[in-house]
Every structure is written in C-alpha cells, then in structure tokens.
Design a protein around this motif. Structure first.
Motif, PDB file in Angstrom:
ATOM      1  N   LEU A  47      -8.391  17.172  24.228  1.00 24.42           N
ATOM      2  CA  LEU A  47      -6.999  16.888  24.606  1.00 24.42           C
ATOM      3  C   LEU A  47      -6.199  18.183  24.749  1.00 24.42           C
ATOM      4  O   LEU A  47      -5.397  18.326  25.679  1.00 24.42           O
ATOM      5  N   ALA A  48      -6.436  19.121  23.830  1.00 23.94           N
ATOM      6  CA  ALA A  48      -5.730  20.410  23.891  1.00 23.94           C
ATOM      7  C   ALA A  48      -6.106  21.149  25.174  1.00 23.94           C
ATOM      8  O   ALA A  48      -5.240  21.735  25.844  1.00 23.94           O
ATOM      9  N   GLN A  49      -7.393  21.112  25.537  1.00 25.34           N
ATOM     10  CA  GLN A  49      -7.840  21.788  26.764  1.00 25.34           C
ATOM     11  C   GLN A  49      -7.213  21.129  27.999  1.00 25.34           C
ATOM     12  O   GLN A  49      -6.825  21.804  28.950  1.00 25.34           O
ATOM     13  N   GLU A  50      -7.101  19.803  27.942  1.00 25.32           N
ATOM     14  CA  GLU A  50      -6.496  19.048  29.048  1.00 25.32           C
ATOM     15  C   GLU A  50      -5.027  19.468  29.221  1.00 25.32           C
ATOM     16  O   GLU A  50      -4.570  19.710  30.338  1.00 25.32           O
ATOM     17  N   LEU A  51      -4.314  19.586  28.093  1.00 24.18           N
ATOM     18  CA  LEU A  51      -2.901  20.006  28.140  1.00 24.18           C
ATOM     19  C   LEU A  51      -2.782  21.439  28.666  1.00 24.18           C
ATOM     20  O   LEU A  51      -1.889  21.753  29.452  1.00 24.18           O
ATOM     21  N   LEU A  52      -3.710  22.297  28.239  1.00 24.69           N
ATOM     22  CA  LEU A  52      -3.699  23.699  28.662  1.00 24.69           C
ATOM     23  C   LEU A  52      -3.870  23.801  30.183  1.00 24.69           C
ATOM     24  O   LEU A  52      -3.104  24.504  30.855  1.00 24.69           O
ATOM     25  N   VAL A  53      -4.846  23.074  30.712  1.00 22.58           N
ATOM     26  CA  VAL A  53      -5.114  23.102  32.161  1.00 22.58           C
ATOM     27  C   VAL A  53      -3.908  22.564  32.936  1.00 22.58           C
ATOM     28  O   VAL A  53      -3.466  23.157  33.923  1.00 22.58           O
ATOM     29  N   ASP A  54      -3.360  21.454  32.433  1.00 21.82           N
ATOM     30  CA  ASP A  54      -2.185  20.834  33.066  1.00 21.82           C
ATOM     31  C   ASP A  54      -1.012  21.801  33.173  1.00 21.82           C
ATOM     32  O   ASP A  54      -0.445  21.997  34.244  1.00 21.82           O
ATOM     33  N   ARG A  55      -0.681  22.422  32.049  1.00 19.17           N
ATOM     34  CA  ARG A  55       0.508  23.296  32.019  1.00 19.17           C
ATOM     35  C   ARG A  55       0.266  24.582  32.812  1.00 19.17           C
ATOM     36  O   ARG A  55       1.175  25.091  33.452  1.00 19.17           O
ATOM     37  N   MET A  56      -0.954  25.090  32.775  1.00 17.17           N
ATOM     38  CA  MET A  56      -1.264  26.297  33.558  1.00 17.17           C
ATOM     39  C   MET A  56      -1.098  25.997  35.044  1.00 17.17           C
ATOM     40  O   MET A  56      -0.507  26.782  35.782  1.00 17.17           O
ATOM     41  N   ASN A  57      -1.619  24.849  35.479  1.00 20.53           N
ATOM     42  CA  ASN A  57      -1.505  24.487  36.897  1.00 20.53           C
ATOM     43  C   ASN A  57      -0.046  24.318  37.288  1.00 20.53           C
ATOM     44  O   ASN A  57       0.371  24.763  38.363  1.00 20.53           O
ATOM     45  N   GLN A  58       0.737  23.674  36.412  1.00 22.06           N
ATOM     46  CA  GLN A  58       2.156  23.453  36.717  1.00 22.06           C
ATOM     47  C   GLN A  58       2.911  24.780  36.792  1.00 22.06           C
ATOM     48  O   GLN A  58       3.693  25.000  37.712  1.00 22.06           O
ATOM     49  N   LEU A  59       2.634  25.669  35.832  1.00 21.75           N
ATOM     50  CA  LEU A  59       3.347  26.948  35.760  1.00 21.75           C
ATOM     51  C   LEU A  59       2.980  27.855  36.949  1.00 21.75           C
ATOM     52  O   LEU A  59       3.849  28.482  37.547  1.00 21.75           O
ATOM     53  N   ASN A  60       1.701  27.874  37.290  1.00 23.44           N
ATOM     54  CA  ASN A  60       1.254  28.764  38.373  1.00 23.44           C
ATOM     55  C   ASN A  60       1.625  28.257  39.762  1.00 23.44           C
ATOM     56  O   ASN A  60       1.498  28.992  40.735  1.00 23.44           O
ATOM     57  N   ALA A  61       2.050  26.990  39.824  1.00 23.20           N
ATOM     58  CA  ALA A  61       2.479  26.444  41.119  1.00 23.20           C
ATOM     59  C   ALA A  61       3.931  26.831  41.435  1.00 23.20           C
ATOM     60  O   ALA A  61       4.392  26.624  42.555  1.00 23.20           O
ATOM     61  N   ILE A  62       4.631  27.378  40.445  1.00 28.87           N
ATOM     62  CA  ILE A  62       6.039  27.765  40.660  1.00 28.87           C
ATOM     63  C   ILE A  62       6.083  29.129  41.352  1.00 28.87           C
ATOM     64  O   ILE A  62       5.416  30.070  40.919  1.00 28.87           O
ATOM     65  N   PRO A  63       6.863  29.243  42.439  1.00 27.97           N
ATOM     66  CA  PRO A  63       6.922  30.536  43.138  1.00 27.97           C
ATOM     67  C   PRO A  63       7.518  31.646  42.272  1.00 27.97           C
ATOM     68  O   PRO A  63       8.335  31.388  41.382  1.00 27.97           O
ATOM     69  N   PHE A  64       7.110  32.867  42.562  1.00 27.64           N
ATOM     70  CA  PHE A  64       7.544  34.056  41.820  1.00 27.64           C
ATOM     71  C   PHE A  64       9.075  34.137  41.762  1.00 27.64           C
ATOM     72  O   PHE A  64       9.638  34.416  40.706  1.00 27.64           O
TER      73      PHE A  64
END
Lengths: 186, 191
Positions: A47-64
C-alpha cells in the motif's frame, strides 16, 4: 474367553500421543500467526508503494512553472499538506488511513543547479560546409550554467516520502523516490 | 476345511483351538497411535517449513519492487534533463553525432583543437555531471543508487529540420539494473 487377551491402544498411549500432538501444534499455531503478521506487513508495504507511485506521478505531471513558485525562500521547500487544492493538479499529501494503518505522505522540491557542456561548431570558418562533416571545425568546450547566476534554474528535484509505523514491534518505516521536473520553456 | 465345517464341528464336538483367527496379532499393534501421531506431526512440520520458506521469499521481493520503482522515477527525471539539454543545443548535438560517425568510418577530418574531449563525449558530459553519475543526483534520499549514465543516439535526421533521437539511461539501484530508452521526434522551426 480368548478375546480377553486382545490388546489395543491403551489410555496411556492415547495420552502420550495427545501430548506429543499438542506440543507439535503449539509452535505450528505460532507459525500461522507469524505468517499472518507477515502478510499484514507485506500488505502495508504494498500500500505504501502504491501511494508513493501515485504521488510521484501526480507531482511530476505538474509543469515546472507551477511547481517552482512553491519555493518561496531559498532553493528548497517541504510540502506536508495538500497542494493545488480543487484544481486538476491537486496532490493529496498529509495523513491517509488505509487498512488500519496511517500513512504520512510528504514531498520536497529542490532547485538543482546544472551545467551543460558541448563543443560548438565554428560556423564562422570559411571551409564550413553543412553537408560535409570533414569540413567541420569544433571550438573549445563550452559550459553553460543554470544556477540563477547568468541563467535561471531549469531543473527541480521532486522527492516523495511515505511514512508509517509497523505495529509488531513498533517501528517507524519510510520509503521514498526521487525524480526531476524541468523547464522546457526558454 | 471351510469355515462352515469348522463352525459345525465346534457346535457339535469339542472346541478346537482357534489358531486361524490369530487374535494375538492384534497385540503386535502396540504403539501404533504414537507412530500415527509422529507421522502426522512430521507432515505438519514439512508443511510449516515450506510455509516459512515461502514467507521469507516475499520480503526480498518487496525490496526489489521498491528498487525498481525508484529506478523508474529517477530514469524518467534523467530523460527529462537529457531532453532539456538536447532542446537547448540541437545543432551542437547534430554536428557532434555526425562528426563522430565520420570519425568511426575513418574519414579524414579536421584536426580537433584542443584535441580533447571528443564533441560527442563533451555533449554527453563529463563524469560527475548531472547526466553522468553525479553524486548529488538523489539529494538527501536514501536510495541505494550505485551508478547511472546517459547516452544520446540519433536514429534518423533531416539536417536542420527533423531528428529522431534516442536517449539511453543505464541505472543500477540496489540489486536492480536496467537500460531505459526514450525515443523522441524533434522538429526544428526557425524562430
């Protein structure tokens, strides 16, 4: 009567057999509960890994250009609560309860200085012919820096942390991942 | 002699010894309960040990998955940085790459002055720079990053107009290592 001489399983034998069985079953029952605890622990990690992947994808999708202003002072910011609330860029950070465990999700943004090296072609050379590599002359290596000196920062390091506590025994756990968001705009 | 005959004889005459029934054999089964329980316990032990073995295999599996997740995100970030560099200096990459091909073919090229570094090596960047094994790449993260490198390759081109470029990131995180490839199509427009 001849049948009286027949000897079967005595009470003592049954008692001894039962004792051996109970002694063997005790560690086996412990083993089953140990296995159950292991499965629960694995579930929490997954579950922790799932949350990590989710938040990383969300954060990296935000433009600089949207992420960079979150760093108000210095070159670093730690984010512990929801960002861009109510927009399509929303990233839920903070405490999240899942399957009996509470996960704390946080992120950091860091402006990273970078320098790029290359050897430019001497376009001023009279022999230069774009179609023939044998005519190309290269100048000495150049280095261009993006560190808020001559050029602004172009690279942001994004880090996400997921923290939780393992119950047996009580032990804090953390997993993390790192990536980069860049400014493609000139 | 059949059983029916022997029964008749027993009823009518003196009772013969009942040797055929072998009643005393039952007495030889003493301790069978212990044997059965021991077999039962042994089989439970075998099941239990295989259960423990399975359980111990799960834990390293989770660590490998985490290594893979961390490597994937880092590779994504490095690809973005590599594309940024290409976007900044497309013409320098184009010249360096084509020149290097000619060099490998053995063509007579202009002497490099200074001799080092080779233009394509210069474009890839020196060791301990952001695209080549920089020791600050993971910041304060405790990722078990062992090494990484970045390589560019041009797969097609139409000079000053269109390029097909591949970026390879070689990463080793913990026990996990992989080469990540990103291909992008670039069209240059005159500003």
């Amino acid at each position: 009567m001849h049948l009286r001489t027949r000897r079967g399983v005595t009470l003592t034998e049954i008692m001894m057999a039962f004792l051996i069985m109970v002694m063997a079953l005790l560690p086996i029952s412990n083993l089953i509960s140990f296995g159950h605890r292991g499965t629960q622990k694995d579930l929490r990690i997954v579950l922790a890994q799932e949350l990590l992947v989710d938040r990383m994808n969300q954060l990296n999708a935000i433009p600089f250009k949207q992420l960079n202003p979150l760093i108000i002072t210095g070159t670093h910011v730690r984010l512990t609560s929801r960002i861009f609330s109510g927009t399509n860029l929303e990233v839920p950070l903070g405490d999240i309860a899942r399957h009996g465990a509470t996960y704390t999700i946080s992120a950091t943004l860091t402006r990273v200085p970078a320098s790029f090296t290359y050897r430019p072609v001497d376009f001023g050379d009279l022999d230069y012919d774009q179609a023939s590599a044998t005519s190309w002359r290269f100048k000495a290596e150049k280095e261009e820096r993006f560190d808020a000196g001559t050029n602004p920062y172009k690279i942001l390091r994004t880090q996400v942390y997921v923290n939780w506590t393992e119950p047996h025994p009580q032990k804090p756990r953390q997993i993390e991942a790192v990536s980069y968001v860049v400014d493609y705009e000139d | 002699m059949s059983h029916a005959n022997s029964f008749r004889v027993a009823k009518g005459g003196a009772c013969p010894p009942l040797k055929k029934y072998k009643i005393n054999d039952i007495g030889k089964r003493r301790g069978m309960a212990i044997v059965i329980v021991l077999v039962f316990v042994m089989s439970l032990m075998v099941l239990g040990s295989s259960y423990i073995k399975n359980l111990s295999n799960v834990q390293p599996g989770n660590t490998r998955i985490l290594d893979q997740i961390q490597a994937e995100f880092l590779a994504q970030g490095l690809h973005r940085i590599a594309i940024l560099k290409f976007k900044k200096y497309p013409s320098d990459f184009y010249h360096a790459f084509i020149w290097n091909i000619e060099k490998r073919k053995g063509s007579r090229l202009q002497t490099l002055s200074p001799v080092a570094p080779d233009p394509i090596d210069s474009f890839h960047g020196p060791m301990n720079s952001i695209l080549q094994n920089w020791n600050g790449i993971i910041g304060s993260c405790s990722i078990p990053l062992l090494s990484y490198s970045t390589t560019y390759r041009m797969i097609s081109h139409k000079p000053y107009s269109r390029d097909g470029v591949e970026v390879y990131i070689n990463l080793a995180v913990g026990k996990f290592s992989k080469e990540y490839k990103a291909t992008f199509d670039v069209t240059r427009t005159r500003m």
